[in-house]
Structures are given as C-alpha cells and as structure tokens.
Design an enzyme around this catalytic site. Structure first.
Site, PDB file in Angstrom:
ATOM      1  N   ASN A 277       0.813  -1.227   0.000  1.00  0.00           N
ATOM      2  CA  ASN A 277       0.000   0.000   0.000  1.00  0.00           C
ATOM      3  C   ASN A 277       0.843   1.272   0.000  1.00  0.00           C
ATOM      4  O   ASN A 277       0.402   2.303  -0.477  1.00  0.00           O
ATOM      5  CB  ASN A 277      -0.992   0.000   1.176  1.00  0.00           C
ATOM      6  CG  ASN A 277      -0.297  -0.058   2.512  1.00  0.00           C
ATOM      7  OD1 ASN A 277       0.808  -0.563   2.623  1.00  0.00           O
ATOM      8  ND2 ASN A 277      -0.927   0.464   3.536  1.00  0.00           N
TER       9      ASN A 277
ATOM     10  N   SER B 212     -10.759  -5.863   0.976  1.00  0.00           N
ATOM     11  CA  SER B 212     -11.456  -4.773   1.657  1.00  0.00           C
ATOM     12  C   SER B 212     -12.234  -3.943   0.637  1.00  0.00           C
ATOM     13  O   SER B 212     -11.675  -3.509  -0.368  1.00  0.00           O
ATOM     14  CB  SER B 212     -10.427  -3.899   2.384  1.00  0.00           C
ATOM     15  OG  SER B 212     -11.079  -2.848   3.039  1.00  0.00           O
ATOM     16  N   ALA B 213     -13.523  -3.714   0.914  1.00  0.00           N
ATOM     17  CA  ALA B 213     -14.390  -3.051  -0.070  1.00  0.00           C
ATOM     18  C   ALA B 213     -14.012  -1.594  -0.328  1.00  0.00           C
ATOM     19  O   ALA B 213     -14.107  -1.111  -1.455  1.00  0.00           O
ATOM     20  CB  ALA B 213     -15.841  -3.109   0.406  1.00  0.00           C
ATOM     21  N   HIS B 214     -13.577  -0.900   0.723  1.00  0.00           N
ATOM     22  CA  HIS B 214     -13.427   0.556   0.558  1.00  0.00           C
ATOM     23  C   HIS B 214     -12.232   0.942  -0.305  1.00  0.00           C
ATOM     24  O   HIS B 214     -12.082   2.093  -0.677  1.00  0.00           O
ATOM     25  CB  HIS B 214     -13.391   1.260   1.922  1.00  0.00           C
ATOM     26  CG  HIS B 214     -12.177   1.032   2.760  1.00  0.00           C
ATOM     27  ND1 HIS B 214     -11.148   1.939   2.840  1.00  0.00           N
ATOM     28  CD2 HIS B 214     -11.829   0.006   3.575  1.00  0.00           C
ATOM     29  CE1 HIS B 214     -10.230   1.489   3.693  1.00  0.00           C
ATOM     30  NE2 HIS B 214     -10.611   0.317   4.145  1.00  0.00           N
TER      31      HIS B 214
ATOM     32  N   THR C 215     -24.964 -11.584  12.321  1.00  0.00           N
ATOM     33  CA  THR C 215     -25.891 -11.224  11.247  1.00  0.00           C
ATOM     34  C   THR C 215     -25.158 -10.382  10.209  1.00  0.00           C
ATOM     35  O   THR C 215     -24.423  -9.460  10.549  1.00  0.00           O
ATOM     36  CB  THR C 215     -27.103 -10.459  11.836  1.00  0.00           C
ATOM     37  OG1 THR C 215     -27.723 -11.320  12.795  1.00  0.00           O
ATOM     38  CG2 THR C 215     -28.105 -10.088  10.759  1.00  0.00           C
TER      39      THR C 215
ATOM     40  N   CYS D  99      -2.752   3.015   7.804  1.00  0.00           N
ATOM     41  CA  CYS D  99      -2.862   2.177   8.992  1.00  0.00           C
ATOM     42  C   CYS D  99      -1.969   2.722  10.105  1.00  0.00           C
ATOM     43  O   CYS D  99      -2.265   2.574  11.269  1.00  0.00           O
ATOM     44  CB  CYS D  99      -2.449   0.742   8.688  1.00  0.00           C
ATOM     45  SG  CYS D  99      -3.195   0.049   7.219  1.00  0.00           S
TER      46      CYS D  99
ATOM     47  N   GLN E  41      -4.933  -4.075  -1.939  1.00  0.00           N
ATOM     48  CA  GLN E  41      -4.594  -2.981  -2.857  1.00  0.00           C
ATOM     49  C   GLN E  41      -4.665  -3.396  -4.325  1.00  0.00           C
ATOM     50  O   GLN E  41      -4.705  -2.542  -5.208  1.00  0.00           O
ATOM     51  CB  GLN E  41      -3.192  -2.441  -2.551  1.00  0.00           C
ATOM     52  CG  GLN E  41      -3.087  -1.727  -1.217  1.00  0.00           C
ATOM     53  CD  GLN E  41      -3.866  -0.411  -1.179  1.00  0.00           C
ATOM     54  OE1 GLN E  41      -4.239   0.143  -2.210  1.00  0.00           O
ATOM     55  NE2 GLN E  41      -4.127   0.087   0.017  1.00  0.00           N
TER      56      GLN E  41
HETATM   57  N1  PLP Z   1      -4.193  -4.493   3.909  1.00  0.00           N
HETATM   58  C1  PLP Z   1      -3.758  -3.443   3.185  1.00  0.00           C
HETATM   59  C2  PLP Z   1      -2.673  -3.648   2.152  1.00  0.00           C
HETATM   60  C3  PLP Z   1      -4.306  -2.175   3.377  1.00  0.00           C
HETATM   61  O1  PLP Z   1      -3.878  -1.145   2.642  1.00  0.00           O
HETATM   62  C4  PLP Z   1      -5.320  -2.014   4.358  1.00  0.00           C
HETATM   63  C5  PLP Z   1      -5.849  -0.645   4.546  1.00  0.00           C
HETATM   64  O2  PLP Z   1      -6.500  -0.168   5.345  1.00  0.00           O
HETATM   65  C6  PLP Z   1      -5.761  -3.150   5.076  1.00  0.00           C
HETATM   66  C7  PLP Z   1      -5.171  -4.368   4.823  1.00  0.00           C
HETATM   67  C8  PLP Z   1      -6.844  -3.083   6.117  1.00  0.00           C
HETATM   68  O3  PLP Z   1      -8.126  -3.185   5.548  1.00  0.00           O
HETATM   69  P1  PLP Z   1      -9.438  -2.840   6.397  1.00  0.00           P
HETATM   70  O4  PLP Z   1      -9.447  -1.356   6.555  1.00  0.00           O
HETATM   71  O5  PLP Z   1     -10.602  -3.320   5.589  1.00  0.00           O
HETATM   72  O6  PLP Z   1      -9.342  -3.582   7.682  1.00  0.00           O
END
Ligand code: PLP
Length: 343
Positions: free
Chosen positions: A116, A159-161, A197, A286, A139
């Site tokens: 990332n 991860s959806a976002h 749920t 993070c 990513q």
């Molecule tokens: N793994 C990577 C490479 C990420 O960039 C992130 C970013 O937040 C995550 C995991 C964590 O995902 P989540 O926010 O859905 O827990």
C-alpha cells in the site's frame, strides 16, 4: 478557491455511485438473511448476489467468499492462526511478512501482494509443503488483474473501501477444501466461518463496487491512471533531481507513486500539501498519526532518515493530467522552500 484534490486512493477510494445505489436500496430490505420467510429470502438473495460479484472480481468461486467487517477482521477470523510476530523478511525487498503458528505449530505465511505504501507488486516466496499462504490482495483488487484461482494461495483478504465500496466491509477468501477454525462462532452465518448477522447494506455496496471495479479494469481505465502517474513521476523527479522514486521500473500498482524527498519530512510534506488543497499521505494510513519512519522503506534498505522523508501519492480514475501537473508545480515550489529553510 479551487476544489480539493484527492490523491490518497490507497488509503480509501471514493464511494462509487453503483455502491451507493445498492446500499440505499438494501436499507429497505427488512429481513434477516438467515430467516426462511420471504423477507429473509430477499435479504439472502442480496447477499448471494454480492458474493457472486465479489467472486468474479477476485477470480474465485462464490462459495469461497466469506464476508467480514474488513480485511483486518478477515485475517483475524482465522482463530487457530492467531496474529503472531510480524517480521520483516530481509530477502523480500518491500513486503512485510508475518508468520502465524497454530496450536500444532503449523505456520501460515501472510503476504502483501501489492504494497500500500509503494505500490510494489511481489509474488509470495516459496514455502514448504503444508504451509498455508494468506495473500493480502487489498490494494490489488480492481487496480490490476488478479485471480485467486491461479494464485495458489489458500486464503486471501479483501477490503471493499479500496475499490469504491463502503468502509467496514470486506471478505476472507478461503480455497475450496481448506478448513479454518473461526474465531467468531455463534449463529453459524457464512457457513459457520463468520458468525454474526450479515451487514447486508455494506455487503450489497461491496458487491456493486466489485462489479463496477471489474468492469472499469477490463475497460482499461487504469491504463490512463498509470499514464498520469508516470507524467507526475517524471515532473517531480526531473524538477527535483535528488528525489527517489521507490519501486520505479518494477511491477507496481498503476496509481501509486512513493517519492522520497531528501531533507523534507513526510509529515511536513503532507501538511504543506494539505494546506495547498491536496490530500496525500506520508505512509500507510494504517500507521498514520504516528510519526515514525516507514518500516516498509526500511525493509527495502533505505535508512531511517530517508524512510521518514517519503510521500505517497495514489491516484484514481478521474484525476486529470492538468491536476497532476499543477500538483507537481506546487510540490516542487514547497520543496525548494523547505530546503532553503533548512540551509
Ligand atoms: N491491507 C492493506 C494492504 C491495506 O492497505 C489495508 C488498509 O486499510 C488493510 C489491509 C486493512 O483493511 P481494512 O481497513 O478493511 O481492515
């Protein structure tokens, strides 16, 4: 005043219109997907539609998708493979790898497929027979072609976002036939692999975003993103010759530029650019909020000073060429000022 420019797509991507529409309509679905009545079956249908959409984007079977509250939870759902020590593998350039041991001392390798912070893409290392591999493809999904079926991994987290879905929803992909002991037991949802749920609104949004992301990827939208990233990279590195473009020349996400600016702290860059109207990042979201050198860059061999002088620019579709060129002018002017102040 100019509109703000968002260049932090690796932290999170803007919500897609398709995801928003799917979520709004899911809000009116009354039933619980576990209920057998018509209302429950309508909610179930929505979850199963999203499961197929996510599977298509990830290149796996629908039954291999287990919805979670995000990638972090997806990794934590593996109850028998608790998060153990996270080590930097000195042989693996930029990727962090973690080794998890289960009760019998079996190890699983967790591998970041696309980093990332740098966007560098690297294949997982060879592993001994019987050592399961969990790929973090957070990513990669939607930005580069990826197939879980072909990856050889037993597990993957999504991860959806990061691809235009809502925050707080994701998935653990579990290869057909691989057994896990879930840390979340209770109602037996998700075939006993993630109790609780289902977040049907989030799941519907994730499914719609996955489908739109896949369509966009196949249409070549990210080729233009790569072109503008390269234009930005050239403008910055030709305007400031001492900068280092991390991972240039190797396999990289199309949208990411990690630039080290010797003599200018990453956090200071972020603040200066924020004031100028640009959202950028000093490292991974993070670990943001904490002022420290990037572990990823240190693992790649950069010293502590350089590892704390990096900025991460991550673009997305719709970020136009004139915007990146204007960013480059602003950044270069600020860098010169910062160096003058330090002199
Ligand atoms: N793994 C990577 C490479 C990420 O960039 C992130 C970013 O937040 C995550 C995991 C964590 O995902 P989540 O926010 O859905 O827990």
């Amino acid at each position: 005043m100019r509109a703000r420019v968002y260049l932090d797509w690796n932290a999170t991507a803007p919500l897609r219109a398709e995801a928003r529409a799917a979520m709004i309509s899911a809000m009116d679905v009354v039933g619980n997907p576990s209920s057998v009545h018509a209302e429950g079956r309508a909610a179930r249908a929505l979850v199963e539609k999203a499961r197929a959409q996510v599977a298509a984007a990830v290149g796996c079977k629908p039954a291999e998708v287990v919805f979670t509250s995000g990638a972090t939870e997806a990794a934590a759902v593996l109850g028998r493979l608790p998060v153990g020590c996270v080590e930097v593998d000195p042989t693996a350039h930029d990727c962090l790898w973690s080794q998890r041991r289960d009760g019998e001392g079996r190890r699983a390798i967790g591998w970041g497929y696309a980093n990332n912070e740098t966007g560098v893409i690297s294949e997982a290392p060879d592993r001994a027979a019987g050592v399961p591999l969990m790929l973090d493809i957070v990513q990669a999904v939607g930005k580069v072609p990826f197939s879980f079926a072909w990856s050889g991994a037993e597990l993957a987290v999504v991860s959806a976002h990061k691809f235009g879905g809502p925050k707080g929803v994701g998935a653990l992909i579990i290869r057909d036939g691989v057994e896990i002991v879930s840390a979340l037991t209770g109602g037996g949802q998700e075939m006993g692999r993630r109790a609780g749920t289902e977040n049907i609104v989030g799941i519907a949004g994730m499914g719609a975003a996955a489908e739109a992301a896949q369509r966009e990827l196949e249409a070549g939208v990210w080729d233009e993103v790569a072109e503008f990233r390269n234009i930005l990279e050239t403008a910055l590195s030709s305007g400031a010759k001492d900068t280092i473009s991390v991972g240039k020349g190797g396999p990289r996400l199309p949208n990411t530029l990690c630039l080290i600016a010797p003599g200018w702290k990453g956090e200071t860059q972020v603040m200066a650019m924020d004031l100028a109207g640009y959202a950028v990042s000093a490292g991974s979201a993070c670990s943001s909020g904490k002022v420290r050198a990037s572990r990823v860059l240190q693992a790649m061999g950069y010293d502590t000073a350089l590892a704390s002088q990096a900025i991460r620019l991550s673009l997305g579709p719709g970020v136009e060429k004139d915007v990146v060129l204007r960013f480059a002018d602003t950044w270069l002017a600020q860098y010169r000022k910062a160096l003058d102040r330090a002199a």
